[in-house]
Design an enzyme around this catalytic site. Structure first.
Site, PDB file in Angstrom:
ATOM      1  N   ASP A  96      42.803  73.655  19.603  1.00  0.00           N
ATOM      2  CA  ASP A  96      42.176  72.342  19.613  1.00  0.00           C
ATOM      3  C   ASP A  96      40.691  72.612  19.863  1.00  0.00           C
ATOM      4  OD1 ASP A  96      41.493  69.694  19.606  1.00  0.00           O
ATOM      5  OD2 ASP A  96      43.056  69.055  20.983  1.00  0.00           O
TER       6      ASP A  96
HETATM    7  C1  BGC Z   1      41.337  66.390  19.452  1.00  0.00           C
HETATM    8  C2  BGC Z   1      42.019  66.841  18.182  1.00  0.00           C
HETATM    9  C3  BGC Z   1      41.039  66.808  17.036  1.00  0.00           C
HETATM   10  C4  BGC Z   1      39.868  67.701  17.393  1.00  0.00           C
HETATM   11  C5  BGC Z   1      38.806  67.760  16.318  1.00  0.00           C
HETATM   12  C6  BGC Z   1      40.056  67.141  19.718  1.00  0.00           C
HETATM   13  O1  BGC Z   1      39.337  66.523  20.744  1.00  0.00           O
HETATM   14  O2  BGC Z   1      42.216  66.558  20.546  1.00  0.00           O
HETATM   15  O3  BGC Z   1      43.133  66.023  17.909  1.00  0.00           O
HETATM   16  O4  BGC Z   1      41.665  67.198  15.857  1.00  0.00           O
HETATM   17  O5  BGC Z   1      39.251  67.211  18.575  1.00  0.00           O
HETATM   18  O6  BGC Z   1      38.084  66.575  16.281  1.00  0.00           O
END
Ligand code: BGC
Length: 768
Positions: A238
């Site tokens: 993530d």
């Molecule tokens: C989120 C993800 C997301 C990623 C990219 C993170 O803060 O938890 O779900 O895909 O950011 O934006």
């Protein structure tokens, strides 16, 4: 994008030609949304983008993962909360397909979704992005979505692996979960997506799982994901989830995103040089990134376009199909579109729709409908008045004056359509909700409106469930529209005026009160840990086990028609069960019914939920039409995870098959005997050879070992069926190892014990 002069080489061969620093660079993003490219080595970049209910395409200079900055226009489909209530995997597949077309048109190779985390508590701020409280429903819909996306050549990123069920402390909180609960509730949706749809990437969660960061958890990322489930794609972090790049690589996290400004690669290089990280671990991850980059390049379609109008229609279809008619006393709905009636539309959400959630999933829609305009269009003979009724996220507004104006509109109307819901600030990625109430000014307004005009319909807009118990008795009809995407306006009007027949079914229970919810006493944890003490008993599994009243049960949803169930048949075979039921549309309108099949094993040895969803099917029937609906239940889905045996087991027990229209509206029931798997207690050094042989993991291990013993003892080895063999079978394994004539060492015994123990473990021992 391979160099045409270079013969095709395997990703491993390409990686072998890179320097250590290049390999480390390849396994960390080069920017916010793209990976590192080495064109000379034939390694193109991979472009990734959020997800999941639309494309959030940003350029790298104004990039963020919190939904702060803008993005290119894209279709804003209804988020997972709404899609889930369709219970329609074909619709989920079509949404995946449309998302892929938009991704291809924008040169995006990997779309960051779907989110298949379980809704453990209605308080999770991000529940709108997740499908359900049930692992089967989440997994089936997630699988269909990924298949639709990837069939067009765009990769998915199933997220957030694993146990990301709250936003409070999400970057570090440890989700402390017993092994059976992990296996039966929090991992199965991932398992299904990984094994059935083979997503190009899996995104690890921010949080820790049983004390170990998901981004550097070898049990999760390697033992389970790759070892048990056979995953061979890329594990991506993530955004910003990597804590220690070297430990993450060692655990199986291939790609760090976004760029860590050189810190991640530098740490990886230093770890390899010092011998802390085997270079093969880096090579393996680098090769997976190369394979992903090649796949992405092969499927890219520069110049591709998408049909924005068709995608808007698909968004409308999902919004229509996912809305749940909770209540419809006196058949107040549908309203007559031809009547010359006075309709008071009250509530800011009719004019300013609440159609998606906040955070990284936020999409910049290609168009945006509002329900007020669509109602005016749908009922040309009606006289429609509008009053906003209450402020939305505006603490200084004059709520009393807004209410006064709304009451005047309500008094003089034939029917009131009242749009209530959660203001955007009430639910978002990044923080959890504090309660499940509608804002007070809205419930106050509702009470005042129904006091002057009881002919009222409530339309709800919310991503997480709201508690209706305080106000629902006073209102005859309630349509839960969830977050309905960019075409929610016309979808709502279609449902209100009967141009469409409500067909949504709840993918999560609506409780009577927050205090009734499964995780109430263990939320959101303390001192960096949250203990999932409710165990398996999440969602309806909890309410049913405690026989508690709820506002609306899992699976509930009304229609403008009615359905009858008859003639339940169950045909077992070696691979599972075929459950068939005849469903008849007994009303006067066409409509969709969702046939839900729950299974129970009441006499089972292990404690099991009262009933669990094991299959479902959606069918569309014309008035008077009958269709046989068959739901296949795989034998594997009848199993529970036995912690002693360290494996999934089907119990040798009568299984009850409940078929119904919700978890609390079971229409037909039957019982089938199921031949179980051989069961054995978990053996240790003091267990007998017989017990070891019966064990699903220990049996094959000891058979192999005894084969070696037999080889070295020759004729002295006990004959098959002899009394000596039976004596041996009754000996403790450690006793056997103590006999001078048997070439079995205590180390061999210890190794066997470890094999069985690690199969049963959560990885806690292995990872902490
Ligand atoms: C989120 C993800 C997301 C990623 C990219 C993170 O803060 O938890 O779900 O895909 O950011 O934006």
């Amino acid at each position: 994008m391979n160099n045409p002069n270079r013969p095709a080489e395997t990703p491993g061969e390409t990686v072998a030609r890179l320097t250590l620093a290049e390999k480390a660079g390849l396994t960390t993003g080069a920017g916010w949304w793209h990976t590192t490219a080495y064109p000379d080595a034939g390694i193109p970049e991979v472009r990734l983008s959020d997800g999941p209910h639309g494309l959030r395409l940003q350029n790298d200079t104004r990039a963020d993962h919190l939904g702060i900055n803008g993005s290119a226009p894209a279709t804003c489909f209804p988020p997972a909360v709404t899609l889930a209530c369709t219970w329609d995997s074909d619709l989920a597949r079509r949404v995946g397909d449309a998302l892929a077309r938009e991704s291809l048109a924008h040169g995006v190779h990997v779309l960051l979704g779907p989110g298949v985390n379980i809704k453990r508590s209605p308080l999770c701020g991000r529940n709108f992005e997740y499908f359900s409280e049930d692992p089967l429903l989440s997994g089936v819909l997630g699988t269909a979505w990924v298949k639709g996306l990837q069939a067009q050549g765009v990769g998915a990123s199933v997220k957030h692996f694993a146990a990301n069920n709250q936003e409070t402390g999400r970057m570090s909180v440890s989700a402390d979960i017993d092994v059976r609960t992990l296996r039966e509730i929090y991992l199965p949706a991932f398992h299904r997506v990984v094994t059935e749809a083979e997503p190009w990437t899996v995104m690890c969660a921010y949080n820790r799982v049983n004390g170990v960061h998901a981004s550097q958890n070898p049990w999760l990322l390697t033992d389970v994901l790759r070892g048990e489930w056979g995953y061979d794609g890329v594990v991506v972090s993530d955004w910003g989830a990597v804590v220690d790049r070297a430990r993450a690589l060692a655990a199986g996290l291939d790609l760090e995103m976004p760029s860590s400004s050189g810190a991640g690669p530098a740490r990886a290089v230093a770890a390899v040089e010092s011998g802390e990280l085997p270079e093969e671990a880096l090579d393996r991850s680098a090769a997976r990134v190369v394979a992903l980059a090649r796949k992405a390049a092969e499927h890219a379609r520069p110049g591709a376009a998408f049909d924005a109008a068709a995608h808007h229609e698909l968004a409308r279809e999902v919004a229509t199909r996912g809305a749940v008619l909770l209540k419809n006393d006196g058949a107040l709905l549908p309203l007559d579109p031809a009547a010359a009636q006075r309709i008071a539309v009250i509530g800011e959400f009719a004019r300013t729709p609440r159609y998606q959630g906040e955070g990284s999933s936020r999409v910049n829609p290609t168009r945006l409908e509002d329900a007020l305009t669509s109602i005016v269009e749908a009922a040309p003979a009606a006289h429609v008045t509008f009053a906003p009724g209450f402020p939305v996220d505006a603490p200084d507004a004059d709520a009393a004056a807004l209410q006064e104006e709304a009451l005047r509109a309500a008094e003089s109307a034939d029917v009131v359509v009242l749009f209530l819901g959660l203001p955007p600030s009430f639910e978002s990625e990044g923080y959890d909700r504090e309660h499940i109430e509608l804002p007070e000014e809205q419930t106050r307004l509702l009470a005042a409106v129904v006091a002057v005009n009881a002919n009222a319909v409530v339309v709800l807009s919310n991503g997480g469930v709201v508690r209706p118990a305080g106000w629902i008795d006073g209102v005859p009809a309630v349509l839960e529209g969830w977050l309905s995407g960019q075409a929610g306006g016309s979808a709502t009007a279609d449902l209100l005026f009967g141009r469409a027949n409500p067909s949504g079914r709840l993918a999560e229970t609506i409780p009577l009160r927050l205090a009734d919810t499964p995780a109430y006493l263990a939320w959101p944890g303390e001192n960096g840990h949250v203990t999932y003490s409710e165990g398996l008993f999440v969602g309806y599994r909890h309410y049913d086990a405690r026989d508690m009243a709820v506002s609306f049960p899992f699976g509930h949803g009304l229609s403008y028609t009615t359905f009858a169930y008859a003639d339940l048949r169950v045909v077992p075979d070696a691979g599972g069960l075929d459950v068939t039921v005849a469903v008849t549309n007994t009303g006067e309108r066409s409509g969709h019914e969702v046939v839900q099949v729950y299974v129970a094993a009441p006499g089972a040895r292990a404690r099991r939920p009262v009933r669990e969803l094991k299959g479902f099917a959606t069918v569309c029937l014309a008035p008077g039409e009958t269709q046989d609906v068959t739901v296949r239940i795989a034998r594997a889905d009848l199993a529970y995870f036995d912690t002693a045996a360290g494996t999934w087991l089907v119990e040798d027990a009568d299984h009850r098959i409940d078929v119904g229209a919700s978890s609390r509206d079971i229409r037909l029931t039957t019982t089938v005997p199921v031949d179980g798997d051989a069961y054995a207690d978990q053996p240790d050094a003091d267990s007998t050879v017989e017990v070891w042989l019966a064990h699903p993991v220990g049996g094959p291990a000891i058979t192999a070992l005894l084969g070696r013993v037999q080889k070295s003892m020759g004729d002295a080895y006990p004959q098959e069926g002899s009394s000596r063999q039976r004596m041996v079978a009754n000996m403790r394994l450690s006793q056997l190892a103590g006999l001078p004539i048997v070439p079995l060492s205590f180390d061999d015994v210890q190794e066997l014990v470890e094999t069985v123990r690690s199969a049963a473990g959560t990885g806690r021992e292995a990872t902490s």
